[in-house]
Write an enzyme that holds these catalytic residues in place. Sequence first.
Site, PDB file in Angstrom:
ATOM      1  N   SER A 104       1.262  -0.715   0.039  1.00 10.40           N
ATOM      2  CA  SER A 104       0.241  -0.330  -0.231  1.00 10.40           C
ATOM      3  C   SER A 104       1.154   0.987   0.125  1.00 10.40           C
ATOM      4  O   SER A 104       1.719   1.436   1.208  1.00 10.40           O
ATOM      5  CB  SER A 104      -1.058  -0.006   1.250  1.00 10.40           C
ATOM      6  OG  SER A 104      -1.446   0.649   1.532  1.00 10.40           O
ATOM      7  N   LYS A 153      -3.106   4.915  -2.932  1.00  8.71           N
ATOM      8  CA  LYS A 153      -3.414   6.213  -1.755  1.00  8.71           C
ATOM      9  C   LYS A 153      -4.149   6.512  -2.868  1.00  8.71           C
ATOM     10  O   LYS A 153      -3.034   8.155  -2.953  1.00  8.71           O
ATOM     11  CB  LYS A 153      -3.085   6.441  -1.021  1.00  8.71           C
ATOM     12  CG  LYS A 153      -2.984   5.202   0.398  1.00  8.71           C
ATOM     13  CD  LYS A 153      -4.527   4.759   1.223  1.00  8.71           C
ATOM     14  CE  LYS A 153      -3.907   3.751   2.221  1.00  8.71           C
ATOM     15  NZ  LYS A 153      -4.747   3.385   2.432  1.00  8.71           N
ATOM     16  N   LYS A 172      -0.938  -1.057  -4.281  1.00 10.22           N
ATOM     17  CA  LYS A 172      -2.628  -0.494  -4.196  1.00 10.22           C
ATOM     18  C   LYS A 172      -1.344   1.396  -4.529  1.00 10.22           C
ATOM     19  O   LYS A 172      -1.223   1.867  -3.439  1.00 10.22           O
ATOM     20  CB  LYS A 172      -2.566  -0.771  -2.836  1.00 10.22           C
ATOM     21  CG  LYS A 172      -3.781   0.457  -2.351  1.00 10.22           C
ATOM     22  CD  LYS A 172      -4.348  -0.572  -1.344  1.00 10.22           C
ATOM     23  CE  LYS A 172      -4.689   0.131   0.475  1.00 10.22           C
ATOM     24  NZ  LYS A 172      -5.214  -0.660   0.936  1.00 10.22           N
ATOM     25  N   LYS A 222      -9.999  -6.506   7.422  1.00 11.52           N
ATOM     26  CA  LYS A 222      -8.941  -6.487   8.752  1.00 11.52           C
ATOM     27  C   LYS A 222     -10.022  -6.768   9.565  1.00 11.52           C
ATOM     28  O   LYS A 222     -11.559  -6.888  10.290  1.00 11.52           O
ATOM     29  CB  LYS A 222      -9.214  -4.724   8.632  1.00 11.52           C
ATOM     30  CG  LYS A 222      -8.280  -4.137   7.918  1.00 11.52           C
ATOM     31  CD  LYS A 222      -8.377  -2.595   7.805  1.00 11.52           C
ATOM     32  CE  LYS A 222      -7.395  -2.215   6.347  1.00 11.52           C
ATOM     33  NZ  LYS A 222      -7.948  -0.776   6.326  1.00 11.52           N
ATOM     34  N   ASP A 264     -14.066  -1.702   2.119  1.00 14.91           N
ATOM     35  CA  ASP A 264     -13.138  -1.769   3.651  1.00 14.91           C
ATOM     36  C   ASP A 264     -14.129  -1.154   5.207  1.00 14.91           C
ATOM     37  O   ASP A 264     -14.556  -1.475   5.129  1.00 14.91           O
ATOM     38  CB  ASP A 264     -11.897  -0.815   3.011  1.00 14.91           C
ATOM     39  CG  ASP A 264     -10.815  -1.114   4.752  1.00 14.91           C
ATOM     40  OD1 ASP A 264     -10.724  -1.350   5.828  1.00 14.91           O
ATOM     41  OD2 ASP A 264      -9.822   0.132   4.689  1.00 14.91           O
ATOM     42  N   GLY A 294      -4.155  -4.220   6.038  1.00 16.68           N
ATOM     43  CA  GLY A 294      -3.696  -3.800   7.522  1.00 16.68           C
ATOM     44  C   GLY A 294      -3.415  -2.908   7.620  1.00 16.68           C
ATOM     45  O   GLY A 294      -4.622  -1.769   7.152  1.00 16.68           O
ATOM     46  N   GLU A 352     -10.878   0.734  -3.628  1.00 14.54           N
ATOM     47  CA  GLU A 352     -10.856   0.539  -2.206  1.00 14.54           C
ATOM     48  C   GLU A 352     -11.846   2.041  -1.610  1.00 14.54           C
ATOM     49  O   GLU A 352     -11.312   2.862  -1.766  1.00 14.54           O
ATOM     50  CB  GLU A 352      -9.784   0.013  -1.654  1.00 14.54           C
ATOM     51  CG  GLU A 352      -9.992  -0.170  -0.191  1.00 14.54           C
ATOM     52  CD  GLU A 352      -8.622  -0.584   0.291  1.00 14.54           C
ATOM     53  OE1 GLU A 352      -7.775  -0.981  -0.481  1.00 14.54           O
ATOM     54  OE2 GLU A 352      -8.964  -0.704   1.471  1.00 14.54           O
ATOM     55  N   ASP A 410      -7.441   2.992  -3.196  1.00 14.50           N
ATOM     56  CA  ASP A 410      -7.360   3.078  -2.306  1.00 14.50           C
ATOM     57  C   ASP A 410      -8.433   4.484  -1.766  1.00 14.50           C
ATOM     58  O   ASP A 410      -7.396   4.953  -1.173  1.00 14.50           O
ATOM     59  CB  ASP A 410      -7.671   1.942  -1.220  1.00 14.50           C
ATOM     60  CG  ASP A 410      -7.904   2.334   0.216  1.00 14.50           C
ATOM     61  OD1 ASP A 410      -8.864   2.579   0.587  1.00 14.50           O
ATOM     62  OD2 ASP A 410      -7.028   1.812   1.480  1.00 14.50           O
TER      63      ASP A 410
HETATM   64  O1  OSB Z   1      -7.418   1.857   4.609  1.00 14.51           O
HETATM   65  O2  OSB Z   1      -5.950   0.065   4.384  1.00 14.51           O
HETATM   66  C1  OSB Z   1      -6.336   1.331   4.798  1.00 14.51           C
HETATM   67  C2  OSB Z   1      -3.287   2.025   6.691  1.00 14.51           C
HETATM   68  C3  OSB Z   1      -3.684   2.697   8.278  1.00 14.51           C
HETATM   69  C4  OSB Z   1      -5.212   3.100   7.884  1.00 14.51           C
HETATM   70  C5  OSB Z   1      -6.090   2.164   7.051  1.00 14.51           C
HETATM   71  C6  OSB Z   1      -5.436   1.344   6.071  1.00 14.51           C
HETATM   72  C7  OSB Z   1      -4.106   1.778   5.941  1.00 14.51           C
HETATM   73  C8  OSB Z   1      -3.396   0.927   4.831  1.00 14.51           C
HETATM   74  C9  OSB Z   1      -1.957   0.511   4.912  1.00 14.51           C
HETATM   75  O3  OSB Z   1      -3.651   0.712   3.239  1.00 14.51           O
HETATM   76  C10 OSB Z   1      -1.948  -1.311   5.174  1.00 14.51           C
HETATM   77  C11 OSB Z   1      -0.463  -1.561   5.661  1.00 14.51           C
HETATM   78  O4  OSB Z   1       0.152  -1.213   4.640  1.00 14.51           O
HETATM   79  O5  OSB Z   1      -0.921  -2.202   6.636  1.00 14.51           O
HETATM   80 MG    MG Z   2      -9.039   0.333   2.853  1.00 14.30          MG
END
Ligand code: OSB
Ligand code: MG
Length: 368
Positions: free
Chosen positions: A135, A163, A161, A262, A238, A290, A213, A188
């Site tokens: 991510s 952001k 992925k 999660k 999510d 994660g 996402e 995402d």
């Molecule tokens: O939306 O998946 C998410 C991290 C913090 C809060 C939300 C998210 C995330 C990540 C990182 O996308 C996931 C990771 O690398 O642990």
């Molecule tokens: Mg997410």
Amino acid sequence: MKIERIEVRELLTKLKFKFQTSFGTEQELRKIILTVYSEGLEGYGESTAHNFPGYSYETVDTNWDILRNDIIPLTIGKDFKTPAQLLTSLKGIRGHNMAVATLETAFWDLQAKAANLPLWVLIGGERTQHPVGISIGIQKSIEATIAQAEKYIDEGYKRLKFKIKPGWDVKLMRAIRKEFPDMPLTVDANSAYKLTDARVFEGLDELGLDYIEQPLAYDDLIDHRKLQAILKTPICLDESIHSAEDARKGLEMDSGRVINIKLARVRGLLMARRTHDVAYSFGAPVWCGGMLELGIGRATNLHLSSLKGFSLPGDTSSASRYWHEDIVTNKLEAINGIQSIPEGIGLGIELRHDLIESLTVRKEVFTA
Ligand code: OSB
Ligand code: MG
């Protein structure tokens, strides 16, 4: 097993890098870890709550309070035969799933140790190696994002992925797709858009993404359904999925076609498995999300990912990507994009007690 003693700690940790999403930037992360003691065994849990209520209303402070004021008083000194029984004792607590999951996952570790089984076997998992992606947070420029992507592709990650947020979306992803025509890519949004932004998603829809996402509100299924109806690209839910029931409703309504599980968001491992089972019955793929976990949480995610329906790469990238030093002795590293479940009984991890002590900013012990 009787809950004889619970130790809760708050650690102050620092990510190697600033992680920026549509809801903010994080680097210094406060983390709660918990040890539950029974019959000479120890079970470990890690809260996935963050400092600031940007992803979820839960925070480190709400988790600490709900654990010490509500969850621990309801469970300390009690004898539970199964995680389901433990959850039943907590059914009066509305929400606060991450706080509940911190103890629930520690109890699973304990149970697996008592049964002399690896946790993934106890939950009914089917494999010990998992393809993982990465991510990538919001960067300063498109060039910087491409450079990050190249590095992670070279390391062997199976999916990237990105952001996104309003103003950092279609142009970015067109450039990324042009650079990496064959790579599995996703985005995402962490709930940053409204249905009136549908044109952004029509733009993204042309880029052959594996999924988009959580584009819309954290509690929404209705508008996601409307958006999914006009897109070829699957929506991955999510934030909107807090339970197996939410998964059933979302998939039944076609609000999305993929689920990011999660475990703490759905109250722990038992409910994560149930959410997985619901998705599997719909033929919908799931993957393990994660929350920038330390070694306890990262290992728990690897055990969960062993269930048969986790058919897409998860976000459980190498611990060394996030931390200079992890709180477990195990090396939770992806090799060529493949993570392995730690071997051994229970979670299969060993804590680095001296490091944990030096990171601890508060600690509380509860006894029966
Ligand atoms: O939306 O998946 C998410 C991290 C913090 C809060 C939300 C998210 C995330 C990540 C990182 O996308 C996931 C990771 O690398 O642990
Ligand atoms: Mg997410």
